[in-house]
Design a protein around this motif. Structure first.
Motif, PDB file in Angstrom:
ATOM      1  N   PRO A  92       0.798  -1.242   0.000  1.00 38.82           N
ATOM      2  CA  PRO A  92       0.000   0.000   0.000  1.00 38.82           C
ATOM      3  C   PRO A  92       0.829   1.290   0.000  1.00 38.82           C
ATOM      4  N   ILE A  93       1.990   1.270   0.617  1.00 41.74           N
ATOM      5  CA  ILE A  93       2.783   2.502   0.670  1.00 41.74           C
ATOM      6  C   ILE A  93       3.494   2.784  -0.647  1.00 41.74           C
ATOM      7  N   LEU A  94       3.511   1.804  -1.552  1.00 40.80           N
ATOM      8  CA  LEU A  94       4.139   2.013  -2.853  1.00 40.80           C
ATOM      9  C   LEU A  94       3.190   2.689  -3.833  1.00 40.80           C
ATOM     10  N   GLY A  95       1.960   2.971  -3.391  1.00 40.06           N
ATOM     11  CA  GLY A  95       1.008   3.703  -4.216  1.00 40.06           C
ATOM     12  C   GLY A  95       1.346   5.179  -4.327  1.00 40.06           C
ATOM     13  N   PHE A  96       2.170   5.656  -3.412  1.00 35.42           N
ATOM     14  CA  PHE A  96       2.681   7.024  -3.461  1.00 35.42           C
ATOM     15  C   PHE A  96       3.982   7.006  -4.269  1.00 35.42           C
ATOM     16  N   PRO A  97       4.399   8.130  -4.812  1.00 28.35           N
ATOM     17  CA  PRO A  97       5.737   8.156  -5.404  1.00 28.35           C
ATOM     18  C   PRO A  97       6.767   7.729  -4.347  1.00 28.35           C
ATOM     19  N   VAL A  98       7.740   6.938  -4.751  1.00 31.81           N
ATOM     20  CA  VAL A  98       8.744   6.411  -3.834  1.00 31.81           C
ATOM     21  C   VAL A  98      10.020   7.234  -3.975  1.00 31.81           C
ATOM     22  N   VAL A  99      10.527   7.693  -2.844  1.00 38.10           N
ATOM     23  CA  VAL A  99      11.750   8.479  -2.807  1.00 38.10           C
ATOM     24  C   VAL A  99      12.787   7.681  -2.027  1.00 38.10           C
ATOM     25  N   GLY A 100      13.960   7.524  -2.603  1.00 38.80           N
ATOM     26  CA  GLY A 100      15.038   6.806  -1.930  1.00 38.80           C
ATOM     27  C   GLY A 100      16.246   7.693  -1.741  1.00 38.80           C
ATOM     28  N   HIS A 101      17.114   7.265  -0.851  1.00 37.33           N
ATOM     29  CA  HIS A 101      18.343   8.003  -0.578  1.00 37.33           C
ATOM     30  C   HIS A 101      19.238   8.039  -1.804  1.00 37.33           C
ATOM     31  N   SER A 102      19.220   6.943  -2.569  1.00 29.30           N
ATOM     32  CA  SER A 102      20.030   6.854  -3.783  1.00 29.30           C
ATOM     33  C   SER A 102      19.388   5.833  -4.715  1.00 29.30           C
ATOM     34  N   GLY A 103      20.031   5.598  -5.850  1.00 31.64           N
ATOM     35  CA  GLY A 103      19.563   4.578  -6.782  1.00 31.64           C
ATOM     36  C   GLY A 103      19.643   3.179  -6.207  1.00 31.64           C
ATOM     37  N   PHE A 104      20.423   3.001  -5.163  1.00 31.03           N
ATOM     38  CA  PHE A 104      20.578   1.697  -4.513  1.00 31.03           C
ATOM     39  C   PHE A 104      19.229   1.132  -4.082  1.00 31.03           C
ATOM     40  N   ASP A 105      18.392   1.951  -3.453  1.00 30.69           N
ATOM     41  CA  ASP A 105      17.109   1.478  -2.953  1.00 30.69           C
ATOM     42  C   ASP A 105      16.194   1.035  -4.094  1.00 30.69           C
ATOM     43  N   LYS A 106      16.238   1.737  -5.211  1.00 32.28           N
ATOM     44  CA  LYS A 106      15.462   1.335  -6.389  1.00 32.28           C
ATOM     45  C   LYS A 106      15.977  -0.002  -6.916  1.00 32.28           C
ATOM     46  N   GLN A 107      17.299  -0.181  -6.949  1.00 33.54           N
ATOM     47  CA  GLN A 107      17.877  -1.450  -7.408  1.00 33.54           C
ATOM     48  C   GLN A 107      17.436  -2.610  -6.520  1.00 33.54           C
ATOM     49  N   VAL A 108      17.410  -2.392  -5.213  1.00 29.36           N
ATOM     50  CA  VAL A 108      16.977  -3.435  -4.278  1.00 29.36           C
ATOM     51  C   VAL A 108      15.509  -3.768  -4.526  1.00 29.36           C
ATOM     52  N   LEU A 109      14.667  -2.757  -4.631  1.00 31.06           N
ATOM     53  CA  LEU A 109      13.244  -3.006  -4.849  1.00 31.06           C
ATOM     54  C   LEU A 109      13.006  -3.722  -6.175  1.00 31.06           C
ATOM     55  N   ASN A 110      13.710  -3.334  -7.220  1.00 33.11           N
ATOM     56  CA  ASN A 110      13.585  -4.017  -8.511  1.00 33.11           C
ATOM     57  C   ASN A 110      14.061  -5.466  -8.423  1.00 33.11           C
ATOM     58  N   ALA A 111      15.162  -5.713  -7.720  1.00 35.37           N
ATOM     59  CA  ALA A 111      15.694  -7.081  -7.581  1.00 35.37           C
ATOM     60  C   ALA A 111      14.712  -7.962  -6.810  1.00 35.37           C
TER      61      ALA A 111
END
Length: 109
Positions: free
Chosen positions: A76-95
């Motif tokens: 449910p919290i991913l329904g908002f735009p997701v902001v991460g500290h760096s691209g690392f967090d996006k890579q983890v979520l994608n993996a």
């Protein structure tokens, strides 16, 4: 942007899919309305180098669910735009999405 989810992952080993903790804060209209964190049993276990960085041990995560087990609480919290500290967090979520075939849809900033 006044509404978003800030997210931060820690990993148990060098693999991006090895999330061992996720922390989050949901911001709506400029105010934090929900925040928390989940310990996660990492894919591939804990490695000494990562444990030294964040202090999360094998003992801390051995009885925790893997990411697919906490995903219903995170979705449910991913329904908002997701902001991460760096691209690392996006890579983890994608993996994690790919590994567990979760079909996660999110906008990342």
């Amino acid at each position: 942007m006044k509404s978003f989810t800030a997210i931060d992952f820690e990993t148990g080993n060098p693999q991006r899919v090895s999330a061992c903790e996720v922390g989050f804060a949901v911001v709506e209209d400029g105010s934090i309305v929900n925040s928390g964190s989940y310990l996660i049993k990492p894919v591939g276990g804990q490695a000494p180098f990562q444990t030294k960085i964040h202090g999360i041990t094998e003992e801390d995560t051995k009885n925790q669910p893997m990411f697919n087990g906490i995903f219903p609480f995170i979705k449910p919290i991913l329904g908002f735009p997701v902001v991460g500290h760096s691209g690392f967090d996006k890579q983890v979520l994608n993996a994690l999405d790919e590994y567990f075939s979760l079909n996660i849809c999110f906008d990342y900033y």
